[in-house]
Scaffold this motif. Structure first.
Motif, PDB file in Angstrom:
ATOM      1  N   ARG A   1       0.701  -1.196  -0.110  1.00 44.18           N
ATOM      2  CA  ARG A   1      -0.071  -0.015  -0.022  1.00 44.18           C
ATOM      3  C   ARG A   1       0.759   1.307   0.078  1.00 44.18           C
ATOM      4  O   ARG A   1       0.318   2.357   0.046  1.00 44.18           O
ATOM      5  N   GLN A   2       2.164   0.979  -0.011  1.00 40.63           N
ATOM      6  CA  GLN A   2       3.084   2.092  -0.089  1.00 40.63           C
ATOM      7  C   GLN A   2       2.941   3.118   0.936  1.00 40.63           C
ATOM      8  O   GLN A   2       2.822   4.363   0.907  1.00 40.63           O
ATOM      9  N   ARG A   3       3.194   2.450   2.109  1.00 36.69           N
ATOM     10  CA  ARG A   3       2.933   3.231   3.395  1.00 36.69           C
ATOM     11  C   ARG A   3       4.052   3.172   4.400  1.00 36.69           C
ATOM     12  O   ARG A   3       4.737   1.978   4.394  1.00 36.69           O
ATOM     13  N   LEU A   4       4.579   4.195   5.176  1.00 39.26           N
ATOM     14  CA  LEU A   4       5.716   3.958   5.882  1.00 39.26           C
ATOM     15  C   LEU A   4       5.065   4.507   7.296  1.00 39.26           C
ATOM     16  O   LEU A   4       4.208   5.218   7.498  1.00 39.26           O
ATOM     17  N   PHE A   5       5.752   3.675   8.456  1.00 40.48           N
ATOM     18  CA  PHE A   5       5.238   3.936   9.659  1.00 40.48           C
ATOM     19  C   PHE A   5       6.203   4.626  10.571  1.00 40.48           C
ATOM     20  O   PHE A   5       7.151   3.730  10.904  1.00 40.48           O
ATOM     21  N   SER A   6       6.243   5.682  10.897  1.00 38.10           N
ATOM     22  CA  SER A   6       7.457   6.271  11.620  1.00 38.10           C
ATOM     23  C   SER A   6       6.992   6.619  13.244  1.00 38.10           C
ATOM     24  O   SER A   6       5.982   7.351  13.616  1.00 38.10           O
ATOM     25  N   GLY A   7       7.617   5.805  13.885  1.00 35.83           N
ATOM     26  CA  GLY A   7       7.340   6.130  15.427  1.00 35.83           C
ATOM     27  C   GLY A   7       8.099   7.211  16.115  1.00 35.83           C
ATOM     28  O   GLY A   7       9.288   7.461  15.750  1.00 35.83           O
ATOM     29  N   CYS A   8       7.316   8.044  16.539  1.00 30.86           N
ATOM     30  CA  CYS A   8       7.924   9.504  17.006  1.00 30.86           C
ATOM     31  C   CYS A   8       7.864   9.657  18.588  1.00 30.86           C
ATOM     32  O   CYS A   8       7.173   9.353  19.199  1.00 30.86           O
ATOM     33  N   ARG A   9       8.898  10.276  18.788  1.00 32.78           N
ATOM     34  CA  ARG A   9       9.238  10.480  20.271  1.00 32.78           C
ATOM     35  C   ARG A   9       8.115  11.516  20.857  1.00 32.78           C
ATOM     36  O   ARG A   9       7.967  11.584  22.073  1.00 32.78           O
ATOM     37  N   SER A  10       7.462  12.221  20.151  1.00 35.97           N
ATOM     38  CA  SER A  10       6.446  12.764  20.615  1.00 35.97           C
ATOM     39  C   SER A  10       5.185  12.194  21.079  1.00 35.97           C
ATOM     40  O   SER A  10       4.159  12.845  21.183  1.00 35.97           O
ATOM     41  N   GLY A  11       4.985  10.905  20.757  1.00 39.68           N
ATOM     42  CA  GLY A  11       4.235  10.115  21.423  1.00 39.68           C
ATOM     43  C   GLY A  11       2.993   9.875  20.344  1.00 39.68           C
ATOM     44  O   GLY A  11       1.640   9.600  20.610  1.00 39.68           O
ATOM     45  N   VAL A  12       3.420   9.852  18.933  1.00 34.99           N
ATOM     46  CA  VAL A  12       2.452   9.359  17.899  1.00 34.99           C
ATOM     47  C   VAL A  12       3.286   8.528  16.796  1.00 34.99           C
ATOM     48  O   VAL A  12       4.287   8.601  16.749  1.00 34.99           O
ATOM     49  N   MET A  13       2.553   7.935  16.063  1.00 39.18           N
ATOM     50  CA  MET A  13       2.956   7.169  14.990  1.00 39.18           C
ATOM     51  C   MET A  13       2.518   8.031  13.812  1.00 39.18           C
ATOM     52  O   MET A  13       1.195   8.112  13.519  1.00 39.18           O
TER      53      MET A  13
ATOM     54  N   THR B   1       3.531  12.196   1.578  1.00 37.25           N
ATOM     55  CA  THR B   1       2.719  12.952   2.548  1.00 37.25           C
ATOM     56  C   THR B   1       2.299  12.227   3.619  1.00 37.25           C
ATOM     57  O   THR B   1       2.050  10.911   3.600  1.00 37.25           O
ATOM     58  N   VAL B   2       1.993  12.844   4.844  1.00 36.70           N
ATOM     59  CA  VAL B   2       1.886  12.082   6.080  1.00 36.70           C
ATOM     60  C   VAL B   2       0.085  12.059   5.866  1.00 36.70           C
ATOM     61  O   VAL B   2      -0.438  13.033   5.620  1.00 36.70           O
ATOM     62  N   VAL B   3      -0.616  10.731   6.014  1.00 39.08           N
ATOM     63  CA  VAL B   3      -1.982  10.654   5.570  1.00 39.08           C
ATOM     64  C   VAL B   3      -2.748  10.329   7.274  1.00 39.08           C
ATOM     65  O   VAL B   3      -3.981  10.567   7.151  1.00 39.08           O
ATOM     66  N   ALA B   4      -1.878   9.993   8.161  1.00 35.50           N
ATOM     67  CA  ALA B   4      -2.674   9.816   9.318  1.00 35.50           C
ATOM     68  C   ALA B   4      -1.629   9.877  10.537  1.00 35.50           C
ATOM     69  O   ALA B   4      -0.289   9.678  10.411  1.00 35.50           O
ATOM     70  N   THR B   5      -2.251  10.187  11.696  1.00 38.95           N
ATOM     71  CA  THR B   5      -1.268  10.027  12.957  1.00 38.95           C
ATOM     72  C   THR B   5      -2.153   9.179  13.888  1.00 38.95           C
ATOM     73  O   THR B   5      -3.486   9.339  14.083  1.00 38.95           O
ATOM     74  N   VAL B   6      -1.330   8.556  14.881  1.00 39.96           N
ATOM     75  CA  VAL B   6      -2.179   7.459  15.795  1.00 39.96           C
ATOM     76  C   VAL B   6      -1.291   7.734  17.068  1.00 39.96           C
ATOM     77  O   VAL B   6      -0.124   7.739  17.002  1.00 39.96           O
ATOM     78  N   PRO B   7      -2.071   7.815  18.360  1.00 37.36           N
ATOM     79  CA  PRO B   7      -1.177   7.746  19.392  1.00 37.36           C
ATOM     80  C   PRO B   7      -0.581   6.443  20.007  1.00 37.36           C
ATOM     81  O   PRO B   7      -0.959   5.435  19.646  1.00 37.36           O
ATOM     82  N   ILE B   8       0.546   6.678  20.611  1.00 31.40           N
ATOM     83  CA  ILE B   8       1.538   5.564  20.805  1.00 31.40           C
ATOM     84  C   ILE B   8       2.238   5.826  22.285  1.00 31.40           C
ATOM     85  O   ILE B   8       1.940   6.777  22.835  1.00 31.40           O
ATOM     86  N   GLY B   9       2.629   4.887  22.887  1.00 33.55           N
ATOM     87  CA  GLY B   9       3.484   5.109  24.054  1.00 33.55           C
ATOM     88  C   GLY B   9       4.533   6.044  24.221  1.00 33.55           C
ATOM     89  O   GLY B   9       4.864   6.474  22.916  1.00 33.55           O
ATOM     90  N   GLN B  10       5.080   6.095  25.291  1.00 35.63           N
ATOM     91  CA  GLN B  10       6.267   7.278  25.324  1.00 35.63           C
ATOM     92  C   GLN B  10       7.655   6.454  25.018  1.00 35.63           C
ATOM     93  O   GLN B  10       7.855   5.321  25.604  1.00 35.63           O
ATOM     94  N   GLY B  11       8.305   7.109  24.589  1.00 37.19           N
ATOM     95  CA  GLY B  11       9.796   6.679  24.410  1.00 37.19           C
ATOM     96  C   GLY B  11      10.045   5.584  23.320  1.00 37.19           C
ATOM     97  O   GLY B  11      10.890   4.530  23.260  1.00 37.19           O
ATOM     98  N   VAL B  12       9.342   5.769  22.201  1.00 33.34           N
ATOM     99  CA  VAL B  12       9.101   4.633  21.031  1.00 33.34           C
ATOM    100  C   VAL B  12      10.667   4.560  20.727  1.00 33.34           C
ATOM    101  O   VAL B  12      11.663   5.496  20.312  1.00 33.34           O
ATOM    102  N   ASP B  13      11.255   3.110  20.220  1.00 29.67           N
ATOM    103  CA  ASP B  13      12.376   2.944  19.545  1.00 29.67           C
ATOM    104  C   ASP B  13      12.234   1.991  18.580  1.00 29.67           C
ATOM    105  O   ASP B  13      13.362   1.595  18.013  1.00 29.67           O
ATOM    106  N   GLY B  14      11.056   1.316  18.593  1.00 29.05           N
ATOM    107  CA  GLY B  14      10.959   0.128  17.558  1.00 29.05           C
ATOM    108  C   GLY B  14       9.563   0.036  16.811  1.00 29.05           C
ATOM    109  O   GLY B  14       8.435   0.674  17.519  1.00 29.05           O
ATOM    110  N   ALA B  15       9.563  -0.515  15.803  1.00 27.85           N
ATOM    111  CA  ALA B  15       8.121  -0.385  15.088  1.00 27.85           C
ATOM    112  C   ALA B  15       8.327  -1.679  14.174  1.00 27.85           C
ATOM    113  O   ALA B  15       9.467  -2.011  13.625  1.00 27.85           O
TER     114      ALA B  15
END
Length: 371
Positions: free
Chosen positions: A242-254, A263-277
């Protein structure tokens, strides 16, 4: 979910009536109800999501911190960067198979499929260690650049790309020859990246909150885009279909990017201190492993729509993970820690708590049912 026969919803239309119009109206309404039900049943599978649970916890042990977790499913092993070595662990029972030694600041590992070689970053001496995937013996040491960190294999070009944080560059290595090809300036501090398998590699730039696209033929950055509102993207997974990238961000979203259009098409809340995806292309689930000891599970409803399924409690500082898409198992590593030191020292200026000896574990999370 209980699957229902649409016909079971039919009304009792056998009652005697003198009006043919009433019968016709009832039939039309009945057909409409059937159509609505059928549409809802067809749509339901795309919204189905899995339930997950911890199925195994293996005590691996060993001293030192850790970084990237890289499963090699076909060979039933997991590579884990452990400060001065890479541990090779049996993914089925948690037993130590071997260690790749002689590494000064172990971070990432790349398995160059079809070459019989693995590559590990040695960040403190700015090099890449090439090793044999059967004997685990070092074959060569290749110069990289300052703070060589994450590393991936691109099967399209048969090259390895390390991402060098402080040098803001990517070192390219010929995986078959084990020789340096070039260093690509990235214009920002890279973290993790992914190969699209089509001549493009993508990497997060943590300091500028961007994704950079690398052409693996010309070995240049051809495009970049912002991950806003995500800040400080670090981990990355990819959905090539589907040609999508998932970037885990230290600001608490993916942040989910359409990498065809940049372009960014969506953001989703995640836990704090992400380092793996990770991303499972069969289950359509994305994952983020976080330092707060949670694994965020996100379901892909459509290429542009996502929702959080669960935040699974894993273990202390369980910020690194690896996914085996064949078994759908997620491997998260963790350890226990003592109290925070009262004062800073030259060797521990950030007052990091000491790891309890022998407490390093590998946690297996896997799907158990759909809901």
């Amino acid at each position: 979910m209980e699957w229902l026969n649409p016909d079971s919803f039919c009304g009792q239309s056998k009652a005697t009536s003198d009006s043919s119009k009433a019968t016709s109206d009832f039939s039309k309404g009945n057909k409409m109800r059937r159509s609505i039900l059928l549409l809802s049943l067809v749509a339901a599978p795309s919204l189905a999501a899995q339930s997950y649970e911890i199925t195994h916890t293996y005590n691996v042990g060993g001293d030192g911190g850790w970084d990237y977790v890289v499963p090699d499913g076909p060979n039933h092993r997991v590579f884990i960067g452990r400060q001065n070595r890479v541990m090779v662990v049996d993914m089925n029972n948690g037993r130590l198979i071997a260690e790749v030694t002689g590494i000064n600041g172990a971070h990432g590992t790349a398995v160059a499929t079809g070459t019989g070689r693995g590559f590990a970053t040695s960040g403190n001496d700015s090099s890449i260690v090439m090793f044999d995937l059967k004997s685990y013996k070092t074959l060569a040491r290749i110069p990289a650049a300052e703070d060589a960190d994450a590393i991936i294999y691109d099967p399209a070009s048969k090259r390895v790309f390390s991402f060098n944080g402080d040098a803001a560059s990517s070192t390219v290595v010929d995986a078959r020859k084990g020789t340096l090809v070039t260093n690509i300036p990235l214009g920002g501090k890279p973290e993790y990246g992914q190969s699209a398998g089509n001549g493009k590699v993508y990497v997060n730039l943590v300091d500028s909150s961007q994704v950079a696209e690398i052409d693996t033929r010309t070995l240049t950055v051809t495009r970049r885009w912002s991950t806003a509102p995500c800040k400080s993207p670090v981990s990355m997974a990819i959905d090539t279909r589907r040609q999508r990238l998932f970037s885990g961000c230290r600001s608490g979203v993916m942040a989910v990017s359409d990498y065809k259009n940049g372009t960014v098409v969506a953001t989703v809340p995640i836990g704090q201190g992400v380092d793996g995806a990770g991303y499972d292309p069969t289950l359509h689930d994305a994952y983020a492993s976080n330092a707060d000891g949670t694994l965020t599970v996100i379901h892909q409803d459509t290429p542009d729509k996502y929702h959080v399924v669960d935040n699974i409690k894993t273990g202390d500082r369980g910020r690194n993970m690896g996914l085996d898409p064949a078994s759908h198992r997620i491997y998260v590593v963790s350890a226990k820690f003592g109290p925070v030191p009262a004062e800073s020292t030259a060797t521990n200026p950030r007052r990091r708590p000491p790891m309890v000896p022998g407490s390093f574990t590998m946690i297996v999370v896997e799907p158990t049912s759909s809901h």
